[in-house]
Write an enzyme that holds these catalytic residues in place. Sequence first.
Site, PDB file in Angstrom:
ATOM      1  N   GLU A   1       2.270 -13.856  -5.075  1.00  0.00           N
ATOM      2  CA  GLU A   1       2.358 -13.786  -3.599  1.00  0.00           C
ATOM      3  C   GLU A   1       1.507 -14.906  -2.975  1.00  0.00           C
ATOM      4  OE1 GLU A   1       0.744 -10.550  -1.039  1.00  0.00           O
ATOM      5  OE2 GLU A   1       2.812  -9.987  -0.726  1.00  0.00           O
TER       6      GLU A   1
ATOM      7  N   GLU B   1      -8.472 -11.659   5.003  1.00  0.00           N
ATOM      8  CA  GLU B   1      -7.441 -12.000   4.002  1.00  0.00           C
ATOM      9  C   GLU B   1      -6.946 -13.438   4.122  1.00  0.00           C
ATOM     10  OE1 GLU B   1      -7.580  -9.226   5.729  1.00  0.00           O
ATOM     11  OE2 GLU B   1      -7.476  -7.556   4.302  1.00  0.00           O
TER      12      GLU B   1
ATOM     13  N   ARG C   1      -8.463  -4.150   9.476  1.00  0.00           N
ATOM     14  CA  ARG C   1      -9.857  -4.280   9.881  1.00  0.00           C
ATOM     15  C   ARG C   1      -9.979  -4.837  11.295  1.00  0.00           C
ATOM     16  NH1 ARG C   1     -14.368  -4.758   6.044  1.00  0.00           N
ATOM     17  NH2 ARG C   1     -13.005  -4.604   4.261  1.00  0.00           N
TER      18      ARG C   1
ATOM     19  N   HIS D   1      -4.695   6.215   6.623  1.00  0.00           N
ATOM     20  CA  HIS D   1      -5.582   5.475   5.735  1.00  0.00           C
ATOM     21  C   HIS D   1      -6.964   6.134   5.776  1.00  0.00           C
ATOM     22  CE1 HIS D   1      -7.818   2.079   4.043  1.00  0.00           C
ATOM     23  NE2 HIS D   1      -6.666   1.657   3.582  1.00  0.00           N
TER      24      HIS D   1
END
Length: 376
Positions: free
Chosen positions: A120, A134, A217, A247
């Site tokens: 990915e 990320e 986040r 979550h």
Amino acid sequence: MSGPRILTIFGTRPEAIKLFPVIAALRDHGGMTVRTCVTAQHRGLLDQVLAIAGLTPDVDLDLMEPGQTLDRLTARLLTGLGDVMDAEKPDRVIVQGDTATAMVGALAAYYRKVPVSHVEAGLRSGNIYQPWPEEINRRIVAPIADQHFAPTQTAADALLRENIDPAGIHVTGNTVIDALHWTRAKIAANPSLASGLDEIAARFAGKRLILVTTHRRENFGGGMEGIARALARIADRSDTAILFPMHPNPNVAVAMDAILGERDNVARIEPLDYPHFIRALEMCEIALSDSGGVQEEAPALGKPVLVMRETTERPEGVEAGTAKLVGTDADRIVSEISTLLDVPSAYSAMARAHNPFGDGHASERIAGIVANGAGV
Ligand code: UDP
């Protein structure tokens, strides 16, 4: 087992979902010693996937700490993964995506001059704070890796713009589609794998079901409150129901408890294992999510997905018309959901099964390239 030692490293639910088909394909290919190391950056969610995939890691670092900061996590990952590599002596390391585990796994391999494959590769939002951290994690992996498995041509082009050697870039498709196909076949053969939602399906019969996930986040705080206000207003409609696997990050529950509360037509439930989550996607009319993986799975199942972010590193779904960026402003989310619920032509324009992310054979391609590179 013999042959070149290939060490796969992962730590979270999405990495496990996207790597288990690769591990299976490497093992099926043969000729390599395939080892797995989990960091358990997110223990509970990771274990759900390992159980479904029937995968027992060779090394389990179990690095989950309550309320862990990015600094502490990164530091512990680096020493932990460095020690694993010294013991395992891999000939190649494989990481996936954009987590701290992927970034540090690549770095620890680099410190040992071990080549790295990136599954990915090439996803870019262009904004280093969305998604955070990320976007930087994956950019750090790129110059270290020598094999880049780009899910789409768009991702490959992003790598080329960063002067990555074209010889190392391979457009393979996204392995999440392999995982999706594999899991749907398992459910078809054994429906009890995903029957835990039957009660909720019966309770919400006749309602228009919206599946919600949120965990980003950068949405914690104000963004999460906006999402909670939007959900409360959507739930005020008598014709809707909301299925919301929450979550475990406490930032999600805090906003939802304060603003959304308990309602008859809202099922706030524990995170679902993968077969149940696929079933939930099949059951719903609309997915509302800030997740990366859901942006890939929903189009493959023909479900419109409204993405609660301002930017995405997965523009393919938006370009194909099955995904739409809606941010976290309550008015905007409610307006977009209402359009899909009330304007049939708007719904059908988005609800087209489309697979911009691959054909379900990415893992075989990856295994072939890794094996070839290892001289197997
Ligand atoms: N998922 C799951 N159970 C859930 C919610 C999500 O199995 O209750 C799966 C989903 O199908 C997708 C992946 O988890 O493949 C997405 O994970 P997440 O949203 O945590 O991370 P991201 O994709 O944003 O990195």
